[in-house]
Design an enzyme around this catalytic site. Structure first.
Site, PDB file in Angstrom:
ATOM      1  CE  LYS A  13      11.283  -5.822   2.098  1.00  0.00           C
ATOM      2  NZ  LYS A  13      11.863  -5.140   3.291  1.00  0.00           N
ATOM      3  NE  ARG A  88      13.226 -11.502   4.405  1.00  0.00           N
ATOM      4  CZ  ARG A  88      12.190 -10.720   4.659  1.00  0.00           C
ATOM      5  NH1 ARG A  88      11.082 -10.803   3.971  1.00  0.00           N
ATOM      6  NH2 ARG A  88      12.266  -9.844   5.618  1.00  0.00           N
ATOM      7  NE  ARG A 122       6.586  -2.194  10.591  1.00  0.00           N
ATOM      8  CZ  ARG A 122       7.259  -2.992   9.765  1.00  0.00           C
ATOM      9  NH1 ARG A 122       7.058  -2.912   8.468  1.00  0.00           N
ATOM     10  NH2 ARG A 122       8.124  -3.849  10.229  1.00  0.00           N
ATOM     11  NE  ARG A 155       6.254  -6.772  11.353  1.00  0.00           N
ATOM     12  CZ  ARG A 155       6.803  -6.793  10.140  1.00  0.00           C
ATOM     13  NH1 ARG A 155       6.167  -6.264   9.114  1.00  0.00           N
ATOM     14  NH2 ARG A 155       7.981  -7.336   9.941  1.00  0.00           N
ATOM     15  NE  ARG A 166      12.471  -7.630  11.083  1.00  0.00           N
ATOM     16  CZ  ARG A 166      11.619  -6.598  11.147  1.00  0.00           C
ATOM     17  NH1 ARG A 166      11.348  -6.035  12.331  1.00  0.00           N
ATOM     18  NH2 ARG A 166      11.034  -6.130  10.067  1.00  0.00           N
TER      19      ARG A 166
HETATM   20  P1  AP5 Z   1       7.380  -0.707   5.467  1.00  0.00           P
HETATM   21  O1  AP5 Z   1       6.799  -0.292   4.158  1.00  0.00           O
HETATM   22  O2  AP5 Z   1       6.567  -1.568   6.365  1.00  0.00           O
HETATM   23  O3  AP5 Z   1       8.830  -1.355   5.241  1.00  0.00           O
HETATM   24  P2  AP5 Z   1       9.204  -2.820   4.761  1.00  0.00           P
HETATM   25  O4  AP5 Z   1      10.435  -2.695   3.930  1.00  0.00           O
HETATM   26  O5  AP5 Z   1       8.021  -3.496   4.144  1.00  0.00           O
HETATM   27  O6  AP5 Z   1       9.575  -3.433   6.170  1.00  0.00           O
HETATM   28  P3  AP5 Z   1       9.229  -4.846   6.838  1.00  0.00           P
HETATM   29  O7  AP5 Z   1       9.660  -4.754   8.266  1.00  0.00           O
HETATM   30  O8  AP5 Z   1       7.810  -5.241   6.600  1.00  0.00           O
HETATM   31  O9  AP5 Z   1      10.192  -5.755   6.043  1.00  0.00           O
HETATM   32  P4  AP5 Z   1      10.714  -7.091   6.481  1.00  0.00           P
HETATM   33  O10 AP5 Z   1      11.273  -7.497   5.184  1.00  0.00           O
HETATM   34  O11 AP5 Z   1      11.634  -7.143   7.619  1.00  0.00           O
HETATM   35  O12 AP5 Z   1       9.422  -7.824   7.074  1.00  0.00           O
HETATM   36  P5  AP5 Z   1       8.494  -8.972   6.478  1.00  0.00           P
HETATM   37  O13 AP5 Z   1       7.135  -8.722   6.950  1.00  0.00           O
HETATM   38  O14 AP5 Z   1       8.726  -9.169   5.017  1.00  0.00           O
HETATM   39  O15 AP5 Z   1       7.822   0.638   6.235  1.00  0.00           O
HETATM   40  C1  AP5 Z   1       8.359   0.599   7.542  1.00  0.00           C
HETATM   41  C2  AP5 Z   1       7.957   1.889   8.306  1.00  0.00           C
HETATM   42  O16 AP5 Z   1       8.554   3.017   7.658  1.00  0.00           O
HETATM   43  C3  AP5 Z   1       6.443   2.171   8.299  1.00  0.00           C
HETATM   44  O17 AP5 Z   1       6.072   2.755   9.511  1.00  0.00           O
HETATM   45  C4  AP5 Z   1       6.234   3.158   7.143  1.00  0.00           C
HETATM   46  O18 AP5 Z   1       5.137   3.999   7.359  1.00  0.00           O
HETATM   47  C5  AP5 Z   1       7.566   3.930   7.195  1.00  0.00           C
HETATM   48  N1  AP5 Z   1       8.003   4.370   5.855  1.00  0.00           N
HETATM   49  C6  AP5 Z   1       7.986   3.640   4.718  1.00  0.00           C
HETATM   50  N2  AP5 Z   1       8.508   4.366   3.710  1.00  0.00           N
HETATM   51  C7  AP5 Z   1       8.873   5.559   4.244  1.00  0.00           C
HETATM   52  C8  AP5 Z   1       9.494   6.733   3.709  1.00  0.00           C
HETATM   53  N3  AP5 Z   1       9.837   6.824   2.412  1.00  0.00           N
HETATM   54  N4  AP5 Z   1       9.724   7.771   4.551  1.00  0.00           N
HETATM   55  C9  AP5 Z   1       9.388   7.691   5.863  1.00  0.00           C
HETATM   56  N5  AP5 Z   1       8.796   6.610   6.422  1.00  0.00           N
HETATM   57  C10 AP5 Z   1       8.550   5.559   5.621  1.00  0.00           C
HETATM   58  O19 AP5 Z   1       9.106 -10.267   7.188  1.00  0.00           O
HETATM   59  C11 AP5 Z   1       8.964 -10.485   8.564  1.00  0.00           C
HETATM   60  C12 AP5 Z   1       9.584 -11.824   8.931  1.00  0.00           C
HETATM   61  O20 AP5 Z   1       8.921 -12.883   8.221  1.00  0.00           O
HETATM   62  C13 AP5 Z   1      11.060 -11.994   8.562  1.00  0.00           C
HETATM   63  O21 AP5 Z   1      11.939 -11.469   9.548  1.00  0.00           O
HETATM   64  C14 AP5 Z   1      11.168 -13.512   8.441  1.00  0.00           C
HETATM   65  O22 AP5 Z   1      11.233 -14.122   9.695  1.00  0.00           O
HETATM   66  C15 AP5 Z   1       9.831 -13.899   7.818  1.00  0.00           C
HETATM   67  N6  AP5 Z   1       9.895 -13.923   6.352  1.00  0.00           N
HETATM   68  C16 AP5 Z   1       9.210 -13.135   5.487  1.00  0.00           C
HETATM   69  N7  AP5 Z   1       9.526 -13.406   4.223  1.00  0.00           N
HETATM   70  C17 AP5 Z   1      10.462 -14.397   4.278  1.00  0.00           C
HETATM   71  C18 AP5 Z   1      11.208 -15.084   3.282  1.00  0.00           C
HETATM   72  N8  AP5 Z   1      11.065 -14.831   1.964  1.00  0.00           N
HETATM   73  N9  AP5 Z   1      12.088 -16.025   3.705  1.00  0.00           N
HETATM   74  C19 AP5 Z   1      12.252 -16.323   5.009  1.00  0.00           C
HETATM   75  N10 AP5 Z   1      11.584 -15.694   5.998  1.00  0.00           N
HETATM   76  C20 AP5 Z   1      10.689 -14.731   5.622  1.00  0.00           C
END
Ligand code: AP5
Length: 210
Positions: A13, A88, A122, A155, A166
């Site tokens: 994402k 979410r 990552r 991270r 998660r």
């Molecule tokens: P990346 O693009 O970082 O993936 P992502 O889907 O953004 O993954 P996240 O871990 O950031 O999502 P998340 O939803 O768990 O975390 P968030 O920060 O929102 O890609 C991942 C890896 O894969 C990278 O190394 C990239 O290079 C590689 N990659 C990407 N695409 C690729 C491809 N096509 N092929 C190969 N490699 C690829 O949330 C973190 C925490 O915050 C949550 O757990 C929660 O505690 C809190 N939080 C955030 N938002 C909320 C909410 N709305 N409500 C409640 N809690 C929340």
């Protein structure tokens, strides 16, 4: 254009939201990034969120809904935005519906084995936030950012046990949004397992007017 990117942790994402932000010159709004920056500055909001994030749990709805309400009022959102990681939960989706209409909801999908590989590998630059993967997009010099020379860090929530938590939280609380948006918004799906450029091309065909 007002767009939601839905999908499990690690599906890409953030990667795709960065590309869309550049292409359409509208802000990427990542609740994860906002919360991490609050934690880094040790604000009271950051202190509230820290334990939830480190445990792989979702931060309470009222906290993230408050963040999004404030953020979407800023002038840079007038031409649209890309939501990465929000909503979410069903209450978050209902709250967003009251704030603003949304044009597209796109679900990036991918199997669990690949998600774990992506999250464990990552690394992020501690200075400029550029993202790497130790296998798929490794830096020229180990642990050093190609762009700015900053240290690459993992991270805290990208360790195996927290990743498992998660993914469980995703299944329990976020997956129900798929049927919600199928009914509400003609949800579209993209294969997140494809190469980054191919996923991006596919997204562009979905959001561009035909
Ligand atoms: P990346 O693009 O970082 O993936 P992502 O889907 O953004 O993954 P996240 O871990 O950031 O999502 P998340 O939803 O768990 O975390 P968030 O920060 O929102 O890609 C991942 C890896 O894969 C990278 O190394 C990239 O290079 C590689 N990659 C990407 N695409 C690729 C491809 N096509 N092929 C190969 N490699 C690829 O949330 C973190 C925490 O915050 C949550 O757990 C929660 O505690 C809190 N939080 C955030 N938002 C909320 C909410 N709305 N409500 C409640 N809690 C929340």
């Amino acid at each position: 254009m007002k767009l939601i990117l839905l999908g499990p942790p690690g599906v890409g994402k953030g990667t795709q939201a960065n590309l869309l932000e550049k292409k359409f010159q509208i802000p990427k709004i990542s609740t994860g990034d906002i919360l991490r920056s609050e934690i880094q500055s040790q604000s009271s909001l950051g202190q509230k969120a820290q334990q939830f994030i480190n445990d792989g749990k979702l931060v309470p709805d009222e906290v993230v809904i408050g963040i999004i309400k404030n953020r979407l009022q800023k002038s840079d959102c007038r031409q649209g935005f890309i939501l990465d990681g929000f909503p979410r939960t069903l209450p978050q989706a209902e709250a967003l519906k009251k704030i603003t209409p949304i044009d597209h909801v796109i679900y990036l999908k991918c199997g669990e084995e690949e998600l774990i590989k992506r999250l464990e590998g990552r690394r992020t630059c501690s200075r400029c936030a550029k993202m790497y993967h130790i296998i798929f997009t490794s830096p020229k010099k180990e642990s050093v950012c190609d762009e700015c020379g900053g240290d690459l860090v993992q991270r805290k929530d990208d360790h195996r046990q927290t990743i498992a938590k998660r993914l469980q939280e995703y299944d329990r609380l976020t997956k129900p949004l798929l049927s919600y948006y199928k009914t509400e918004k003609n949800l579209k799906s993209v294969d997140g397992l494809a190469a980054v450029e191919d996923v991006f091309k596919r997204l562009l065909t979905m959001v561009s007017p035909s």
